[in-house]
Design an enzyme around this catalytic site. Structure first.
Site, PDB file in Angstrom:
ATOM      1  N   CYS A 266      -0.386   4.240   2.247  1.00 13.24           N
ATOM      2  CA  CYS A 266       0.424   3.952   3.663  1.00 13.24           C
ATOM      3  C   CYS A 266       0.973   4.307   4.154  1.00 13.24           C
ATOM      4  CB  CYS A 266       0.021   2.160   4.283  1.00 13.24           C
ATOM      5  SG  CYS A 266      -1.653   1.128   3.570  1.00 13.24           S
TER       6      CYS A 266
ATOM      7  N   CYS B 195       0.652  -1.196   0.171  1.00 16.78           N
ATOM      8  CA  CYS B 195      -0.311   0.119  -0.040  1.00 16.78           C
ATOM      9  C   CYS B 195       0.235   0.863  -0.200  1.00 16.78           C
ATOM     10  CB  CYS B 195      -1.013  -0.258   1.366  1.00 16.78           C
ATOM     11  SG  CYS B 195      -1.561   1.341   1.390  1.00 16.78           S
TER      12      CYS B 195
END
Length: 296
Positions: free
Chosen positions: A43, A40
């Site tokens: 993230c 991700c």
């Protein structure tokens, strides 16, 4: 030598340790939980910024990071559908959270609310002001988001509750607007902005068919001093949010006979003013015209 047990301010955790690291720990210290995954990208951008915000709280807030690829259990229980997803726990329960990236200024506020360093009520007021600016810029979606966030921070933020109710009204969802106003906390039930929406709901409670409005217009044109027809026409116009024209008819009626039907025209005019709000040009010009009539 006595061993000192120091709980890390920021740590990795798992489904197995979630109860101890988050639920139990949050009974004494608020805990921010960051659900992430190695693949991700957002993230990886959010995590270091969130860590800085937590470190800036000086130990008043702790942070736990959970890789959902390795630990999908708790994330699934919390309904996480996309990442990054961040939850704040206090007293063993989730009390705040967000999904997606956030600027560092917002992360600081998020952590500050948990540590007590920031005032949720003041932040809610700021969001309500920003929502009005979004509306002025033609962004009702952004405004709705800010109003909803403000109410999450402070359920007694009257400008946010009234603003969200007005958005429901503007989209034709009167039932949702009425439900929202009916559920207003006691502390703000008589706030001017809440009363304004309540008045607007009163005006639009009984919509009038277009053909009925046309008939009323014809009656007024045929007999300008038919005050019954003018009052009914004003109500029909107000029911379809044509308040400016409704005000014109009401002012005419008041000028002809203020006392007619126990001052029905003046009282209905005041309802429109309240629905419009004090800063509305319709209210400002209408009140000025009303004063000229009453004190001529």
């Amino acid at each position: 030598m006595t061993e000192i047990n120091v709980t890390p301010m920021i740590k990795d955790s798992s489904d197995q340790d979630f109860m101890a690291d988050v639920v139990e720990m949050s009974q004494t210290t608020p805990v921010v939980v960051d659900f992430w995954a190695p693949w991700c990208g957002p993230c990886k951008q959010l995590m270091p910024a969130l860590e800085r915000a937590v470190k800036g709280a000086g130990g008043a807030v702790k942070m736990v990071k959970i890789n959902i690829d390795e630990n999908p259990g708790v994330a699934g229980q919390l309904g996480v559908r996309s990442i990054p997803a961040v939850f704040a726990f206090k007293d063993g329960k989730p009390v705040d959270g967000f999904m997606g990236g956030q600027p560092e200024s917002e992360l600081a506020k998020f952590v500050g609310r948990l540590s007590g360093a920031s005032d949720p009520k003041a932040e809610a007021e700021e969001l309500a002001v920003r929502a009005k600016d979004s509306l002025a810029a033609g962004d009702p979606g952004g405004a709705a988001q800010d109003y909803a966030h403000a109410l999450k921070l402070d359920p007694e933020c009257a400008p946010a509750l009234a603003g969200l109710a007005r958005l429901y009204l503007d989209s034709g969802n009167e039932a949702q607007a009425a439900e929202l106003i009916a559920a207003a906390p006691d502390a703000i039930t008589d706030h001017p902005e809440i009363n304004a929406v309540r008045s607007r709901l009163t005006l639009t409670a009984e919509p009038v068919a277009d053909d009925a409005t046309t008939e009323l217009r014809a009656a007024v044109e045929a007999n300008p001093d038919d005050l019954d027809a003018r009052l009914n026409l004003a109500k029909a116009l107000a029911a379809s949010n044509q308040n400016a024209e409704a005000v014109e008819h009401l002012l005419y009626s008041i000028g002809k006979n203020r006392a007619y039907k126990n001052e029905a025209a003046r009282l209905f005019l005041l309802t429109i003013f309240e629905a419009e709000g004090n800063q509305s040009p319709i209210s400002i010009e209408g009140r000025r015209a009303l004063s000229s009539i009453l004190f001529a």
